[in-house]
Design a protein around this motif. Structure first.
Motif, PDB file in Angstrom:
ATOM      1  N   ALA A 198       0.843  -1.200   0.068  1.00  0.00           N
ATOM      2  CA  ALA A 198      -0.003   0.102   0.099  1.00  0.00           C
ATOM      3  C   ALA A 198       0.911   1.237  -0.088  1.00  0.00           C
ATOM      4  N   LEU A 199       1.990   1.195   0.802  1.00  0.00           N
ATOM      5  CA  LEU A 199       2.907   2.485   0.872  1.00  0.00           C
ATOM      6  C   LEU A 199       3.483   2.674  -0.351  1.00  0.00           C
ATOM      7  N   LYS A 200       3.601   1.886  -1.320  1.00  0.00           N
ATOM      8  CA  LYS A 200       4.123   1.999  -2.630  1.00  0.00           C
ATOM      9  C   LYS A 200       3.360   3.028  -3.656  1.00  0.00           C
ATOM     10  N   THR A 252      -2.659   7.239  -3.152  1.00  0.00           N
ATOM     11  CA  THR A 252      -3.466   6.252  -2.234  1.00  0.00           C
ATOM     12  C   THR A 252      -4.858   6.798  -2.168  1.00  0.00           C
ATOM     13  N   GLU A 253      -6.028   6.045  -1.622  1.00  0.00           N
ATOM     14  CA  GLU A 253      -7.444   6.531  -1.456  1.00  0.00           C
ATOM     15  C   GLU A 253      -7.583   7.107  -0.471  1.00  0.00           C
ATOM     16  N   HIS A 254      -6.523   7.680   0.316  1.00  0.00           N
ATOM     17  CA  HIS A 254      -6.681   8.517   1.742  1.00  0.00           C
ATOM     18  C   HIS A 254      -5.940   9.693   1.656  1.00  0.00           C
ATOM     19  N   ALA A 255      -6.481  10.524   2.512  1.00  0.00           N
ATOM     20  CA  ALA A 255      -5.693  11.981   2.734  1.00  0.00           C
ATOM     21  C   ALA A 255      -4.563  11.472   3.856  1.00  0.00           C
ATOM     22  N   ILE A 256      -3.650  12.110   3.484  1.00  0.00           N
ATOM     23  CA  ILE A 256      -2.663  11.910   4.653  1.00  0.00           C
ATOM     24  C   ILE A 256      -2.223  13.054   5.499  1.00  0.00           C
ATOM     25  N   SER A 285      12.534   5.841   1.586  1.00  0.00           N
ATOM     26  CA  SER A 285      11.320   4.801   1.350  1.00  0.00           C
ATOM     27  C   SER A 285      10.421   5.148   2.416  1.00  0.00           C
ATOM     28  N   VAL A 286       9.284   4.896   2.137  1.00  0.00           N
ATOM     29  CA  VAL A 286       8.097   5.464   2.896  1.00  0.00           C
ATOM     30  C   VAL A 286       7.946   4.235   4.164  1.00  0.00           C
TER      31      VAL A 286
END
Length: 275
Positions: free
Chosen positions: A141-143, A173-177, A239-240
């Protein structure tokens, strides 16, 4: 006329000898009716054993003594009540027992402990495997939070030079960060050991919505590991590791299953023979 008395006498002698033989062969037992009786009878039982058996008896007595202690009561603060309770429990366990029975009870306690440890270990293995799988999912997912550009340099300042990290990221992603956590490595192409290897994070003002892109200039602590002089050919790779959502909740995190957890899982599996 003297035959019957003679037979009766012989019978009495035989019975007496048998009784004496049984008495001689009977194993001594522990008398826990009082502290003095317990101490004396335990010593008598011990002395009746062969030297190699005494060691097992001593170990068993020590184990039974410690297993008689109520740990919760011990930490409640009433030491006198705990000591009295432990002594009473131990007396009840030991009273009337032979050396073999004491050793057998100690072995039963060990077996119960081993089984409890095994159950706990299997539960921990299950938990670690779940963390590992979650970490793998998080890694994928972090990619989707892409680091498109990373650069490291040191900016000259009048008082103390300031290390700078420049990042360009794209949130796919599908999310606000709201906050992103990174692992940075500054290394030269011809060197096996990096100049800098540090974690860092950034709280994003206003957050980064899905499909948004941003470029940041981050200023790490000038007294941290980032304050290292590096050559011109050094390259920053980022890297995340973790992302937080709008309310600060963790969305994805690879750190839940790190090197320590890997070693622990391997050790438990080796010990308890699981796959």
């Amino acid at each position: 006329m003297q035959t019957r008395p003679t037979l009766a006498l012989l019978r009495a002698v035989v019975l007496g000898l048998c009784g004496a033989l049984v008495a001689c062969q009977a194993e001594p037992t522990i008398d826990a009716s009082s502290d003095a009786a317990l101490e004396a009878s335990a010593e008598e039982v011990r002395e009746s054993l062969a030297p190699e058996r005494r060691e097992k008896f001593d170990e068993a007595m020590t184990l039974l003594a410690f297993s008689s202690i109520d740990i919760e009561a011990l930490f409640s603060g009433d030491a006198s009540a705990t000591a009295a309770g432990a002594k009473g429990n131990m007396k009840a366990r030991l009273d009337g027992k032979t050396a073999d029975e004491v050793i057998a009870e100690a072995e039963q306690i060990r077996a119960q402990r081993r089984e409890k440890e095994r159950r706990q270990a299997l539960a921990e293995i299950e938990e670690l495997v779940a963390k590992r799988e979650a970490s793998k999912e998080a890694e994928e997912a972090l990619k989707q939070f892409e680091v498109q550009r990373s650069r490291f340099y040191v900016e000259e300042r009048s008082f103390r030079d300031q290390p700078i990290i420049e990042l360009t990221v794209q949130n796919n992603t599908e999310h606000a960060i709201s906050r992103a956590f990174f692992h940075g490595v500054v290394a030269s192409p011809d060197r096996a050991v990096p100049w800098i290897e540090e974690d860092f994070n950034y709280t994003i003002r206003g957050g980064l919505e899905p499909s948004e892109k941003a470029t940041w200039e981050l200023a790490p602590n000038s007294y941290s590991g980032w304050a290292t002089e590096v050559p011109e050919d050094a390259v920053l790779t980022v890297s995340v590791e973790k992302l937080n959502g709008p309310d600060g909740e963790t969305l994805f995190d690879t750190g839940a299953f790190g090197e320590r957890e890997k070693r622990r899982l391997k050790a438990l599996r080796d010990e308890y023979g699981t796959q």
